[in-house]
Write an enzyme that holds these catalytic residues in place. Sequence first.
Site, short mmCIF file in Angstrom:
data_model
loop_
_atom_site.label_atom_id
_atom_site.label_comp_id
_atom_site.label_asym_id
_atom_site.label_seq_id
_atom_site.Cartn_x
_atom_site.Cartn_y
_atom_site.Cartn_z
N SER A 166 -4.58 2.76 -8.29
CA SER A 166 -5.31 4.03 -8.43
C SER A 166 -5.96 4.10 -9.81
O SER A 166 -5.53 3.42 -10.74
CB SER A 166 -4.26 5.14 -8.29
OG SER A 166 -4.74 6.36 -8.76
N ILE A 212 3.40 4.45 -0.64
CA ILE A 212 3.86 5.23 -1.81
C ILE A 212 4.85 6.28 -1.33
O ILE A 212 4.72 6.80 -0.22
CB ILE A 212 2.71 5.98 -2.54
CG1 ILE A 212 1.74 6.63 -1.56
CG2 ILE A 212 2.04 5.13 -3.56
CD1 ILE A 212 0.82 7.66 -2.19
N ASN A 271 0.80 -1.22 0.00
CA ASN A 271 0.00 0.00 0.00
C ASN A 271 0.84 1.28 0.00
O ASN A 271 0.36 2.34 -0.40
CB ASN A 271 -0.89 -0.05 1.26
CG ASN A 271 -1.51 1.27 1.60
OD1 ASN A 271 -2.47 1.70 0.97
ND2 ASN A 271 -0.97 1.95 2.61
N TYR A 298 4.03 9.15 -10.75
CA TYR A 298 3.16 8.30 -9.91
C TYR A 298 2.34 7.35 -10.78
O TYR A 298 2.24 6.16 -10.53
CB TYR A 298 2.28 9.23 -9.08
CG TYR A 298 1.13 8.57 -8.33
CD1 TYR A 298 1.34 7.98 -7.08
CD2 TYR A 298 -0.17 8.57 -8.84
CE1 TYR A 298 0.29 7.40 -6.38
CE2 TYR A 298 -1.22 8.00 -8.15
CZ TYR A 298 -0.99 7.41 -6.92
OH TYR A 298 -2.04 6.84 -6.22
N ALA A 348 2.96 6.33 -13.75
CA ALA A 348 3.81 5.30 -14.37
C ALA A 348 4.01 4.13 -13.42
O ALA A 348 3.96 2.96 -13.83
CB ALA A 348 5.17 5.91 -14.75
P1 NDP Z 1 -0.41 8.32 2.63
O1 NDP Z 1 0.50 9.34 2.02
O2 NDP Z 1 -1.37 8.73 3.65
O3 NDP Z 1 0.47 7.15 3.25
C1 NDP Z 1 1.61 6.69 2.62
C2 NDP Z 1 2.29 5.69 3.52
O4 NDP Z 1 3.50 5.27 2.90
C3 NDP Z 1 2.65 6.28 4.87
O5 NDP Z 1 2.50 5.31 5.87
C4 NDP Z 1 4.12 6.64 4.70
O6 NDP Z 1 4.73 6.62 5.97
C5 NDP Z 1 4.59 5.50 3.80
N1 NDP Z 1 5.79 5.86 3.05
C6 NDP Z 1 6.07 7.02 2.40
N2 NDP Z 1 7.29 6.97 1.86
C7 NDP Z 1 7.80 5.75 2.18
C8 NDP Z 1 9.05 5.13 1.94
N3 NDP Z 1 10.03 5.72 1.24
N4 NDP Z 1 9.26 3.88 2.42
C9 NDP Z 1 8.29 3.25 3.14
N5 NDP Z 1 7.08 3.79 3.40
C10 NDP Z 1 6.85 5.04 2.93
O7 NDP Z 1 -1.11 7.56 1.39
P2 NDP Z 1 -2.65 7.19 1.17
O8 NDP Z 1 -3.15 6.50 2.37
O9 NDP Z 1 -3.35 8.37 0.65
O10 NDP Z 1 -2.53 6.14 -0.03
C11 NDP Z 1 -2.39 4.75 0.22
C12 NDP Z 1 -2.45 4.01 -1.10
O11 NDP Z 1 -3.67 4.33 -1.77
C13 NDP Z 1 -1.32 4.35 -2.07
O12 NDP Z 1 -0.89 3.21 -2.74
C14 NDP Z 1 -1.98 5.31 -3.04
O13 NDP Z 1 -1.37 5.31 -4.31
C15 NDP Z 1 -3.39 4.74 -3.09
N6 NDP Z 1 -4.35 5.73 -3.55
C16 NDP Z 1 -4.67 6.77 -2.74
C17 NDP Z 1 -5.55 7.74 -3.16
C18 NDP Z 1 -5.96 8.89 -2.31
O14 NDP Z 1 -6.67 9.77 -2.82
N7 NDP Z 1 -5.57 8.95 -1.05
C19 NDP Z 1 -6.15 7.68 -4.52
C20 NDP Z 1 -5.74 6.55 -5.29
C21 NDP Z 1 -4.87 5.61 -4.80
P3 NDP Z 1 6.14 7.32 6.32
O15 NDP Z 1 6.09 8.70 5.76
O16 NDP Z 1 6.16 7.24 7.81
O17 NDP Z 1 7.18 6.46 5.69
#
Ligand code: NDP
Length: 286
Positions: free
Chosen positions: A164, A115, A113, A177, A179
């Site tokens: 997404s 990103i 999950n 993103y 891609a």
């Molecule tokens: P968030 O930005 O809220 O959460 C992202 C998570 O990834 C956090 O826990 C963050 O924690 C972690 N993260 C970020 N960078 C890294 C890294 N380098 N290594 C490991 N972990 C990392 O994302 P969302 O909850 O909004 O999205 C979750 C999923 O849903 C994603 O795959 C997104 O593409 C998908 N999605 C979301 C949409 C939306 O509108 N919200 C729409 C379409 C798809 P930390 O910074 O502590 O590492």
Amino acid sequence: ILVPLIGLILAFWFYSGKEDFKPEMLKGKHVIVTGASSGIGEQMAYHLAHMGSHILITARTESRLQKVVARCLEMGAASAMYINGSMEDMMFAQSVVKKALELWGNLDMLILNHIGTSDFHYFDRDIAHVQKLLDINFLSYVAMTTAALPMLKNSGGSIVVVSSMAGKVGFPFVAPYSATKFALDGFFSSLRQEFVMRNTNISITLCILGLINTENAMKAVSEVYASSAAPKEECALEIIKGGALRQREVYYKYTPTKIPLLIRDWAPDLLDYFIRLKYNVGKQED
Ligand code: NDP
């Protein structure tokens, strides 16, 4: 030929919607959730805790992961642990799966999950950013899947890949993103075919999400993209349900019509036009 084809599609749709989800399906199951320090991943951890799963969560920010773990234990998780690190590092991605092996010797569901951070603007020609995002959003998913295959084969488990609409259709301002999400679709759709051909009892669920009201998403798109956002709590539950029911794809907030995807294949320019209408930006010259 069109009538039997439509009948077949309707019958399949009817049949695939039949099985009921029960929270007990996740009771005592061993689940990894990545990107669980915030947003949808955090909400998935809470749902799984409520259902009585063993949970291993990961992200970079240790303080947030500690809070999520504490709350999961309060909510009834069978067990809850975290491991923090960056998914830019494939060794770390694999070590998350190794930790599950050490802790449990077993894995039922791998929810991919996380990103990396990326801005919402015109493509700025930053190749290094594209490379980094491919590592975090795509390659680490492949690395974790590869490491988890032996355990998932043993358990007849599930891989859940959070993607997404931007992994199915071109949206402006998210080229790198987008891609990475198209890459996930290609890789995991191909892998699903191979699982069937080799009788590998592992399901792959690709989750196609529209805009969800997580803090980071709202911050990124505000003032530019005009669309209502669906609730992250419900979204998280729909993803878990889809994985537990071994569905091929989950469409959250696009179910049941999936109209954008029908338009995409027959009138792509029209769909592009509708998408651009949602962007509040004046015309800018390059
Ligand atoms: P968030 O930005 O809220 O959460 C992202 C998570 O990834 C956090 O826990 C963050 O924690 C972690 N993260 C970020 N960078 C890294 C890294 N380098 N290594 C490991 N972990 C990392 O994302 P969302 O909850 O909004 O999205 C979750 C999923 O849903 C994603 O795959 C997104 O593409 C998908 N999605 C979301 C949409 C939306 O509108 N919200 C729409 C379409 C798809 P930390 O910074 O502590 O590492």
